[in-house]
Design an enzyme around this catalytic site. Structure first.
Site, mmCIF file in Angstrom:
data_model
loop_
_atom_site.group_PDB
_atom_site.id
_atom_site.type_symbol
_atom_site.label_atom_id
_atom_site.label_comp_id
_atom_site.label_asym_id
_atom_site.label_seq_id
_atom_site.Cartn_x
_atom_site.Cartn_y
_atom_site.Cartn_z
ATOM 1 N N THR A 11 0.848 -1.194 0.000
ATOM 2 C CA THR A 11 0.000 0.000 0.000
ATOM 3 C C THR A 11 0.878 1.236 0.000
ATOM 4 O O THR A 11 1.966 1.232 0.556
ATOM 5 C CB THR A 11 -0.953 0.036 1.216
ATOM 6 O OG1 THR A 11 -1.699 1.259 1.173
ATOM 7 C CG2 THR A 11 -0.215 -0.029 2.534
ATOM 8 N N ASN A 13 -0.674 4.101 0.917
ATOM 9 C CA ASN A 13 -1.470 4.977 1.788
ATOM 10 C C ASN A 13 -0.746 5.098 3.142
ATOM 11 O O ASN A 13 -0.634 4.119 3.876
ATOM 12 C CB ASN A 13 -2.851 4.329 1.926
ATOM 13 C CG ASN A 13 -3.731 5.024 2.935
ATOM 14 O OD1 ASN A 13 -3.247 5.642 3.880
ATOM 15 N ND2 ASN A 13 -5.031 4.914 2.742
ATOM 16 N N LYS A 16 -2.464 3.720 6.301
ATOM 17 C CA LYS A 16 -2.479 2.249 6.416
ATOM 18 C C LYS A 16 -1.105 1.723 6.789
ATOM 19 O O LYS A 16 -0.996 0.801 7.598
ATOM 20 C CB LYS A 16 -2.891 1.625 5.084
ATOM 21 C CG LYS A 16 -4.374 1.529 4.890
ATOM 22 C CD LYS A 16 -4.644 0.567 3.762
ATOM 23 C CE LYS A 16 -6.065 0.653 3.308
ATOM 24 N NZ LYS A 16 -6.290 -0.147 2.106
ATOM 25 N N ASP A 71 -7.682 -5.368 1.002
ATOM 26 C CA ASP A 71 -8.727 -4.605 0.315
ATOM 27 C C ASP A 71 -9.925 -4.566 1.245
ATOM 28 O O ASP A 71 -10.198 -5.537 1.951
ATOM 29 C CB ASP A 71 -9.093 -5.241 -1.025
ATOM 30 C CG ASP A 71 -9.906 -4.265 -1.871
ATOM 31 O OD1 ASP A 71 -9.569 -3.074 -1.893
ATOM 32 O OD2 ASP A 71 -10.875 -4.699 -2.510
ATOM 33 N N PHE A 152 -12.580 7.983 9.072
ATOM 34 C CA PHE A 152 -12.566 8.430 7.676
ATOM 35 C C PHE A 152 -13.689 7.690 6.954
ATOM 36 O O PHE A 152 -14.404 6.871 7.545
ATOM 37 C CB PHE A 152 -11.206 8.144 7.024
ATOM 38 C CG PHE A 152 -10.936 6.667 6.827
ATOM 39 C CD1 PHE A 152 -10.483 5.888 7.871
ATOM 40 C CD2 PHE A 152 -11.160 6.057 5.595
ATOM 41 C CE1 PHE A 152 -10.245 4.529 7.700
ATOM 42 C CE2 PHE A 152 -10.931 4.695 5.409
ATOM 43 C CZ PHE A 152 -10.472 3.938 6.473
ATOM 44 N N GLY A 153 -13.834 7.984 5.676
ATOM 45 C CA GLY A 153 -14.767 7.230 4.831
ATOM 46 C C GLY A 153 -16.188 7.258 5.385
ATOM 47 O O GLY A 153 -16.739 8.315 5.673
ATOM 48 N N TYR A 154 -16.760 6.074 5.538
ATOM 49 C CA TYR A 154 -18.165 5.943 5.938
ATOM 50 C C TYR A 154 -18.370 6.001 7.451
ATOM 51 O O TYR A 154 -19.499 5.827 7.923
ATOM 52 C CB TYR A 154 -18.729 4.624 5.385
ATOM 53 C CG TYR A 154 -18.667 4.576 3.875
ATOM 54 C CD1 TYR A 154 -19.642 5.216 3.106
ATOM 55 C CD2 TYR A 154 -17.616 3.949 3.217
ATOM 56 C CE1 TYR A 154 -19.570 5.216 1.729
ATOM 57 C CE2 TYR A 154 -17.530 3.950 1.830
ATOM 58 C CZ TYR A 154 -18.508 4.583 1.102
ATOM 59 O OH TYR A 154 -18.428 4.593 -0.269
ATOM 60 N N LYS A 174 -11.514 2.179 17.950
ATOM 61 C CA LYS A 174 -11.799 1.663 16.605
ATOM 62 C C LYS A 174 -10.879 0.490 16.289
ATOM 63 O O LYS A 174 -11.315 -0.528 15.742
ATOM 64 C CB LYS A 174 -11.661 2.761 15.554
ATOM 65 C CG LYS A 174 -11.928 2.238 14.147
ATOM 66 C CD LYS A 174 -11.978 3.281 13.073
ATOM 67 C CE LYS A 174 -12.078 2.602 11.703
ATOM 68 N NZ LYS A 174 -12.041 3.553 10.594
ATOM 69 N N ARG A 180 -10.267 -4.220 9.710
ATOM 70 C CA ARG A 180 -8.876 -4.287 9.246
ATOM 71 C C ARG A 180 -7.977 -4.918 10.317
ATOM 72 O O ARG A 180 -7.171 -5.783 10.039
ATOM 73 C CB ARG A 180 -8.383 -2.880 8.907
ATOM 74 C CG ARG A 180 -7.227 -2.833 7.944
ATOM 75 C CD ARG A 180 -6.902 -1.441 7.442
ATOM 76 N NE ARG A 180 -7.789 -0.424 7.931
ATOM 77 C CZ ARG A 180 -8.887 -0.021 7.310
ATOM 78 N NH1 ARG A 180 -9.206 -0.525 6.136
ATOM 79 N NH2 ARG A 180 -9.673 0.902 7.840
HETATM 80 P P1 IMP Z 1 -9.235 0.432 0.203
HETATM 81 O O1 IMP Z 1 -9.213 -0.799 1.042
HETATM 82 O O2 IMP Z 1 -8.056 1.321 0.461
HETATM 83 O O3 IMP Z 1 -9.470 0.128 -1.247
HETATM 84 O O4 IMP Z 1 -10.457 1.335 0.703
HETATM 85 C C1 IMP Z 1 -11.766 1.006 0.449
HETATM 86 C C2 IMP Z 1 -12.764 2.054 0.856
HETATM 87 O O5 IMP Z 1 -13.651 1.436 1.788
HETATM 88 C C3 IMP Z 1 -12.269 3.303 1.566
HETATM 89 O O6 IMP Z 1 -11.917 4.308 0.670
HETATM 90 C C4 IMP Z 1 -13.497 3.688 2.369
HETATM 91 O O7 IMP Z 1 -14.420 4.344 1.553
HETATM 92 C C5 IMP Z 1 -14.073 2.339 2.762
HETATM 93 N N1 IMP Z 1 -13.532 1.899 4.061
HETATM 94 C C6 IMP Z 1 -12.675 0.880 4.301
HETATM 95 N N2 IMP Z 1 -12.394 0.800 5.613
HETATM 96 C C7 IMP Z 1 -13.066 1.795 6.214
HETATM 97 C C8 IMP Z 1 -13.142 2.250 7.565
HETATM 98 O O8 IMP Z 1 -12.506 1.739 8.497
HETATM 99 N N3 IMP Z 1 -13.929 3.321 7.770
HETATM 100 C C9 IMP Z 1 -14.615 3.941 6.780
HETATM 101 N N4 IMP Z 1 -14.559 3.581 5.513
HETATM 102 C C10 IMP Z 1 -13.787 2.504 5.223
#
Ligand code: IMP
Length: 200
Positions: A11, A13, A16, A71, A152-154, A174, A180
């Site tokens: 990754t 990021n 992460k 993922d 973050f995210g949702y 969290k 994760r």
């Molecule tokens: P990726 O695993 O980096 O491809 O991320 C997938 C997407 O899922 C993120 O951009 C978020 O939109 C969502 N996501 C994954 N894990 C979380 C979390 O812990 N909180 C909120 N959104 C999440």
């Protein structure tokens, strides 16, 4: 006897990388970042496992080292599991834009039918093509409106059984329950035998 086991994190990021390091380094694993010259892998799989495995196998072959890839995303039951593997990008714009779009799609859906889960699949792979997959989930439901400023995210619309959204937890809380961390902990437990198997 070799030194500390080495693992490449698939990754770029920084959040992460920090999260993975915090769990793996105290366990004696030397964590390496991804060489920026290695081309990015397209996440075009139909499932979280497809994407995590594609990244882990591709980078393991490219680096000649064992790799850990993940993922993750959100599955909403009333939407047949969407946005799923498309969670990061199904609506262009910001996290807040995607949260608003999801709330709009669920307008009129009562709380008991707003069930959802975060899913994370972690893949371990080595250059010979051996691999193992680990899955972690966090169950909740989509709130009626966003609350909280953490995460973050949702997270502002992902409500836990105790009524708080994930964005109302601090990071340590969290991490204790997250999809994760659950997948990562399983991968960490399997790592010694996975790495030992590579010599056989
Ligand atoms: P990726 O695993 O980096 O491809 O991320 C997938 C997407 O899922 C993120 O951009 C978020 O939109 C969502 N996501 C994954 N894990 C979380 C979390 O812990 N909180 C909120 N959104 C999440």
């Amino acid at each position: 006897m070799a030194g500390a086991p080495r693992l490449v994190l698939a990754t770029r990021n920084p959040g992460k990388v920090a999260e993975f390091r915090a769990l793996l380094e105290p366990a004696g694993v030397e964590v390496l970042g991804l060489d920026p010259r290695i081309p990015e892998v397209e996440e075009d799989g139909a499932t979280f496992a497809d994407n995590a495995l594609k990244k882990a196998l591709t980078y393991a072959r490219a680096t000649g080292l064992p790799v850990l890839a993940d993922d993750s995303g959100l599955e909403v039951d009333a939407l047949g599991g969407r946005p799923g593997v498309h969670s990061a990008r199904w609506v262009p714009g910001t996290d807040a834009d995607r949260n608003r779009a999801l709330l709009r799609e669920l307008e009129g859906v009562p709380p008991e039918r707003r069930t959802a889960r975060y899913v994370c699949v972690v893949a371990l792979a080595d250059p010979k093509g051996r691999y193992q997959l680990f899955r972690g989930t966090l169950e909740g439901r989509i709130a009626l409106a966003p609350r909280g400023t953490g995460g973050f995210g949702y997270d502002p619309i992902m409500e836990l059984p105790d009524g708080r959204t994930v964005a109302e937890l601090d990071l340590a809380e969290k991490n204790r329950i997250s999809h994760r961390q659950a997948a990562l902990r399983q991968a960490l437990a399997a790592l010694p035998s996975f790495l030992a198997g590579g010599d056989g």
